[in-house]
Design a protein around this motif. Structure first.
Motif, PDB file in Angstrom:
ATOM      1  N   ILE A 278      -8.306   3.203  -2.068  1.00  0.00           N
ATOM      2  CA  ILE A 278      -7.213   3.348  -1.101  1.00  0.00           C
ATOM      3  C   ILE A 278      -6.441   4.637  -1.370  1.00  0.00           C
TER       4      ILE A 278
ATOM      5  N   THR B 286       4.281  -2.266  -7.026  1.00  0.00           N
ATOM      6  CA  THR B 286       3.884  -2.814  -5.729  1.00  0.00           C
ATOM      7  C   THR B 286       4.570  -4.143  -5.430  1.00  0.00           C
TER       8      THR B 286
ATOM      9  N   ARG C  85       0.828  -1.213   0.000  1.00  0.00           N
ATOM     10  CA  ARG C  85       0.000   0.000   0.000  1.00  0.00           C
ATOM     11  C   ARG C  85       0.863   1.263   0.000  1.00  0.00           C
TER      12      ARG C  85
END
Length: 244
Positions: A231, A180, A103
């Motif tokens: 998010i 990521t 994240r």
């Protein structure tokens, strides 16, 4: 220990580290007369990464101070946002914080992550070598002297972990700029350049791609994109940055 007795109080947010019998208000603590405040604080279970200003009889003191009889010591939490001088703000996360690492990377934050258990000495040495803030829920790791800097992750829930780190360290957010998977930088890519990674449906339905300059992984706005957007949008709304 049978040396001078001091009166010690820790900030409410630090009391989770302290034995239950010493969590309320001021506590009488017998020291050995030679240990520093830093040692005394850590002996209670509080990692020094979590201790902010230390007041002795109302006056700020260093962790190297050796307490004497009758002193009143107050240990405050770290100020937020916390300033980490000496290097660009970068993080290192231990094996248990993979979701948090992904994240942070989604938001463009430099977050190295070890998906194998290297052991505390190796992680602390890597933190020092690369000047990265060690993020962990392992209190023992955060007490290692060789750490460059560190921060305890207070929650075991990824949403709360992310909010805590962003609030505490205030990193600059640049969403959609990091891989990521490996933390590398993303760059625009032609469909032809990443075609070998695409299934037929993806080739047919998508035309905008990015590729990691480090590991070569391809990215596009697939089925999970809306969840990732949520998010990113929440983080940008609360902590700033560019959502697009």
């Amino acid at each position: 220990m049978n040396g001078p007795e001091i009166q010690l109080t820790v900030a409410p947010e630090l009391r989770i580290f302290v034995p239950s019998g010493r969590r309320q208000g001021q506590t009488a603590l017998v020291t050995d007369g030679s240990s520093t405040l830093g040692h005394v604080i850590e002996s209670l279970g509080v990692p020094l990464t979590e201790a902010g200003r230390i007041l002795v009889d109302g006056v700020e003191a260093a962790v190297s101070h050796v307490p004497t009889a009758g002193e009143r010591v107050e240990v405050l939490g770290v100020s937020r946002p916390q300033q980490i001088p000496g290097a660009p703000l970068r993080f290192l996360l231990d094996v248990h914080l993979g979701t948090l690492a992904r994240r942070l990377r989604l938001l463009g934050v430099d977050a190295a992550y070890e998906n194998e258990d290297m052991g505390d000495p190796a992680l602390a040495a890597l933190s020092a070598r690369e000047k990265r803030v060690m993020l962990s829920r392992d209190r023992g790791l955060l007490r290692r002297r060789e750490l460059w800097a560190g921060g305890y992750v207070y929650s075991d829930r990824p949403d709360e972990q992310l909010r805590d780190v962003l609030e505490r360290f205030a990193p600059v957010l640049a969403p959609w700029t990091r891989c990521t998977a490996c933390n590398g930088r993303l760059a625009p890519a032609d469909k032809d350049a990443v075609q070998d990674q695409l299934q037929q449906g993806t080739q047919r339905n998508y035309d905008v791609f990015a590729q990691c300059t480090a590991c070569g992984r391809a990215y596009w706005r697939g089925a999970h994109h809306s969840r990732l957007v949520a998010i990113v949008d929440e983080a940008v709304r609360e902590f700033g940055g560019e959502a697009a």
